[in-house]
Design a protein around this motif. Sequence first.
Motif, PDB file in Angstrom:
ATOM      1  N   GLU A   1       0.541 -10.332   3.926  1.00  0.00           N
ATOM      2  CA  GLU A   1      -0.613 -10.146   4.800  1.00  0.00           C
ATOM      3  C   GLU A   1      -1.340  -8.844   4.469  1.00  0.00           C
ATOM      4  O   GLU A   1      -2.572  -8.786   4.496  1.00  0.00           O
ATOM      5  CB  GLU A   1      -0.171 -10.163   6.264  1.00  0.00           C
ATOM      6  N   GLU A   2      -0.550  -7.797   4.158  1.00  0.00           N
ATOM      7  CA  GLU A   2      -1.170  -6.535   3.763  1.00  0.00           C
ATOM      8  C   GLU A   2      -1.947  -6.705   2.452  1.00  0.00           C
ATOM      9  O   GLU A   2      -3.061  -6.184   2.305  1.00  0.00           O
ATOM     10  CB  GLU A   2      -0.094  -5.453   3.609  1.00  0.00           C
TER      11      GLU A   2
ATOM     12  N   GLN B   1      -5.046  -8.559   3.173  1.00  0.00           N
ATOM     13  CA  GLN B   1      -6.044  -7.688   3.792  1.00  0.00           C
ATOM     14  C   GLN B   1      -6.681  -6.770   2.748  1.00  0.00           C
ATOM     15  O   GLN B   1      -7.902  -6.562   2.744  1.00  0.00           O
ATOM     16  CB  GLN B   1      -5.392  -6.860   4.908  1.00  0.00           C
TER      17      GLN B   1
ATOM     18  N   ARG C   1      -9.077  -8.850   0.692  1.00  0.00           N
ATOM     19  CA  ARG C   1     -10.315  -9.119   1.428  1.00  0.00           C
ATOM     20  C   ARG C   1     -11.204  -7.878   1.484  1.00  0.00           C
ATOM     21  O   ARG C   1     -12.422  -7.964   1.316  1.00  0.00           O
ATOM     22  CB  ARG C   1      -9.973  -9.594   2.845  1.00  0.00           C
ATOM     23  N   GLN C   2     -10.563  -6.728   1.732  1.00  0.00           N
ATOM     24  CA  GLN C   2     -11.335  -5.488   1.773  1.00  0.00           C
ATOM     25  C   GLN C   2     -11.958  -5.195   0.413  1.00  0.00           C
ATOM     26  O   GLN C   2     -13.109  -4.741   0.325  1.00  0.00           O
ATOM     27  CB  GLN C   2     -10.429  -4.328   2.204  1.00  0.00           C
TER      28      GLN C   2
END
Length: 548
Positions: free
Chosen positions: A215-216, A219, A222-223
């Motif tokens: 998940e990190e 993220q 995505r960032q």
Amino acid sequence: MAEAGDLLDEDQFNCSVCLDLLKDPVTIPCGHSYCMGCIKGTWDQEGKAGANSCPQCRQTFAPRPVLNVNAVMAEVLKKLKKTGVETPSPDNCYAEPGDVVCDVCTGRKNKAIKSCLVCLASYCETHLKLHNKLNPGKRHKLIDATGKLQDKICSHHDIVLQVYCRTDQQCICLLCTMDEHKGHDTVSIAAERSEKQEQLGSLQKKFQKKIKDREEELQELRQAVDSLTRSAKEVVEDGDRTFTEMIRSLVQRRSELKDVIKAQKKAAVSEAEGLLDQLEKEIDELKKGDAELEQISHSEDHIHFLQTFQSLCSPPGSEELPSININPKCSFEDVKKTVSQLKEQLENLSQNELAEISKQVTELSIFLPLNPKTREEFLQYTSSVTLDENTASTSLRLNGDKYVAAGQTQSRPNHAERFVNLPQVLCREGLTGCCYWEVQWSGNGGIDIAVAYKGVNRKEGVGNFRCNDKSWSLFCSPNSYYFYHNSKSAVLPFTRSFKIGVYLDHRAGALSFYSVSGTMTLLHRVQTTFTEPLYPGFSLYSNSYVQL
């Protein structure tokens, strides 16, 4: 005499149309019984086609029979209702596709709510009550209804599986322990479940950690995508503005050049035109004088000749207009060549610069940090780093290029790259790509393990690895860890360790610090954008030392 519950299980008390207990029961000539409303509704629909048939045996009746409530059956049903036993609501209890069905129900099956591991059968709410009445206490093991009861039976001995064979990693029955599994390591299924339950907890933690890590990473990705998208939009807009300004500037320069050329042409032509007028006038006067000279040359009057000759011997305008020298390079050809050269220079410059820009664009991509897990995986990226004595403060003692300690003041010559009044030192190597190095340290005062740009300030205060935007620093002491960047700090969870691993993924902008022991424990990770090579560096306090 039969119990009320047994009577309810008989098909004759259920209407085959609504599948519920008969209401106002009527018996038609063929002997089958229905609810008054159900059979009338059925015949009303069939009546349009001229048929009155039994929904079960399909026997037809003409004319349509007169229907009367079956008084005996109605009385029986009335008594059944007084007993308090009711059929379940079809909406809630009849089995739907995918439901586990009751093994006891006849006709339309009800949905099972429990399965018995002893009886190897599933029961609806009504028949479960009967099962529990016939088997009081807790001798039978009940579980939530399942359609896989056969999986719980031994295929060899047709009895319930009760034992787990650890040797063969499978569930078996008691008889299996006496023949094909004789002598194997066996335990009860409950005992094995208890042990596996503990393993399950540990496995869940691993899954949850993996989920968190992923998940990190998700993220971060995505960032990165969002950042790249925003950056691309900004660069395109900025590029449009820049090229528009460049075009506007070139147009302005072109206009200015045209104006200068026009002004110069006008001034030169104006000056030449003035001289042209004067020259034409002088030529006219000279021609007139020449004509007069020609005329008196043929005069026979000597007195007239002498009197006229004196006035004609000086050419008219000879003193008014100097001689004119025409410039043989009287053209703008040199300007034309210079403009052509400017064009070539601009084309070469733009071609070279745009090629470099295109290279930067094509090299740009979204990089996720490489994520080694074990020390062996980290060691694949080992970079040899060595201490640069030219940067070492005079308060640090170096022993070769791998060992540095805080100690007595050292005598060192002045150097532009030396840290002044700061117990710091940088390494020689500027790192890019994926790099890993380890630091063994000791000392009560603690140390800073840092990376910095080459241009980090060398002077006290602003040169401290903790206090500027050109360096990133992990402070380690025997009882605490802190992370510093640009005068901002973060307290980190403490894991006592005197060996620190540093992992750099320069292109992905990832810098990670690990406690190195039997496993790699992440202390802190930085996610940013690095614009220059990074140099490992150290600050040492109170008799501490660092070994690379």
